[in-house]
Scaffold this motif. Sequence first.
Motif, PDB file in Angstrom:
ATOM      1  N   SER A  20       3.635   5.960  -5.300  1.00 14.33           N
ATOM      2  CA  SER A  20       3.729   6.261  -6.843  1.00 14.33           C
ATOM      3  C   SER A  20       2.741   7.278  -7.182  1.00 14.33           C
ATOM      4  O   SER A  20       2.792   7.733  -8.226  1.00 14.33           O
ATOM      5  CB  SER A  20       3.410   5.008  -7.369  1.00 14.33           C
ATOM      6  OG  SER A  20       2.012   4.540  -7.428  1.00 14.33           O
ATOM      7  N   GLN A  42       2.007   1.853  -3.493  1.00 12.36           N
ATOM      8  CA  GLN A  42       0.915   2.509  -4.169  1.00 12.36           C
ATOM      9  C   GLN A  42       0.895   4.035  -3.844  1.00 12.36           C
ATOM     10  O   GLN A  42       0.874   4.758  -4.699  1.00 12.36           O
ATOM     11  CB  GLN A  42      -0.339   1.793  -3.996  1.00 12.36           C
ATOM     12  CG  GLN A  42      -1.482   2.152  -4.333  1.00 12.36           C
ATOM     13  CD  GLN A  42      -1.422   2.399  -6.147  1.00 12.36           C
ATOM     14  OE1 GLN A  42      -1.047   1.439  -6.663  1.00 12.36           O
ATOM     15  NE2 GLN A  42      -1.510   3.425  -6.852  1.00 12.36           N
ATOM     16  N   ARG A  92       3.822   0.395 -12.908  1.00 12.49           N
ATOM     17  CA  ARG A  92       2.414   0.696 -13.584  1.00 12.49           C
ATOM     18  C   ARG A  92       1.856  -0.471 -14.654  1.00 12.49           C
ATOM     19  O   ARG A  92       0.911  -0.534 -15.174  1.00 12.49           O
ATOM     20  CB  ARG A  92       2.252   1.775 -14.470  1.00 12.49           C
ATOM     21  CG  ARG A  92       2.400   3.208 -13.501  1.00 12.49           C
ATOM     22  CD  ARG A  92       1.244   3.465 -12.815  1.00 12.49           C
ATOM     23  NE  ARG A  92       1.185   4.916 -11.950  1.00 12.49           N
ATOM     24  CZ  ARG A  92       0.923   4.900 -10.783  1.00 12.49           C
ATOM     25  NH1 ARG A  92       0.376   4.061 -10.135  1.00 12.49           N
ATOM     26  NH2 ARG A  92       0.995   6.204 -10.267  1.00 12.49           N
ATOM     27  N   GLN A  97       0.832  -1.337  -0.038  1.00 10.02           N
ATOM     28  CA  GLN A  97      -0.064  -0.038   0.037  1.00 10.02           C
ATOM     29  C   GLN A  97       0.994   1.256  -0.059  1.00 10.02           C
ATOM     30  O   GLN A  97       0.497   2.364  -0.516  1.00 10.02           O
ATOM     31  CB  GLN A  97      -0.808  -0.081   1.224  1.00 10.02           C
ATOM     32  CG  GLN A  97      -2.182   0.709   0.994  1.00 10.02           C
ATOM     33  CD  GLN A  97      -2.865   1.113   2.251  1.00 10.02           C
ATOM     34  OE1 GLN A  97      -2.588   0.765   3.408  1.00 10.02           O
ATOM     35  NE2 GLN A  97      -3.827   2.002   2.227  1.00 10.02           N
TER      36      GLN A  97
END
Length: 264
Positions: A99, A96, A128, A93
């Motif tokens: 990013s 994520q 991605r 997480q």
Amino acid sequence: MIHMTADPNPAQTSPQPAPGRPLVEITNVDKHFGEFHALKDITLTVHHGEVVVVIGPSGSGKSTLCRTINRLETIDNGTITIDGKVLPEEGAQLAQLRSDVGMVFQSFNLFAHKTILENVTLGPIKVRKLGKADADALAMDLLTRVGVEHQAQKFPAQLSGGQQQRVAIARALAMKPKVMLFDEPTSALDPEMINEVLDVMVELAQDGMTMVVVTHEMGFARKAANRVAFMADGEIVEVAEPETFFTAPRSERAKDFLSKILTH
Ligand SMILES: Nc1ncnc2c1ncn2[C@@H]1O[C@H](COP(=O)(O)OP(=O)(O)O)[C@@H](O)[C@H]1O
Ligand SMILES: [Mg+2]
């Protein structure tokens, strides 16, 4: 302060928040390095589409603040949320959320043995999961946007510092971040290259990108910033609109700092 702006990332698949909503919320954050209190009870909200310039003397905690926003540094107290989600300690997480935050540093940090194009496509392909053709197309769009499309097949050392820094911006944008952090992006550049990088950043701001920019470039702040946050000794001492801050700073520390940078 609410700023109505267009959606900066129309290509993004996740729904964007309504314009003006808080995007980065830093609340009562403390950070120590051993005994040294580097960030003292920092509270700052950056809204969707907003540009906040962070200014202050060397050692005041500006880089540390940037680094906590994408978890390159841990924090001791307080919370940081990105688009409503609390930054976790670690794990998938965190990757994520991280990013969602693009970062451009003083030094360009491009991979020396990879071409300019490969430098920009690496993240989208690895993180991605974009196919090579799509990643190449995205990268060429972004390299065109920052004006270095003709350098795509070269290696970083063949480019000027200003060109390399524009590639670093394209590389960060390729991850489709929700917010871009810039930590003194022009301070390692030769003077004649500063404006070509600032121009790209001004365009990005005008396109509605949410940005936190550590810089002493007052021209940029006046042109692009919604607010200036002045830091000293690990604290945010005052936050104001650029014109107000530069012409009528409230705190003695800001007056003192501005008198030093303005006399040159
Ligand atoms: N990893 C670290 N370990 C110990 N002290 C640090 C570390 N990183 C930064 N500092 C200290 O924290 C203070 C703020 O640093 P920094 O955030 O880099 O300031 P600025 O970017 O405003 O110049 C400085 O006194 C610096 O020496
Ligand atoms: Mg710094």
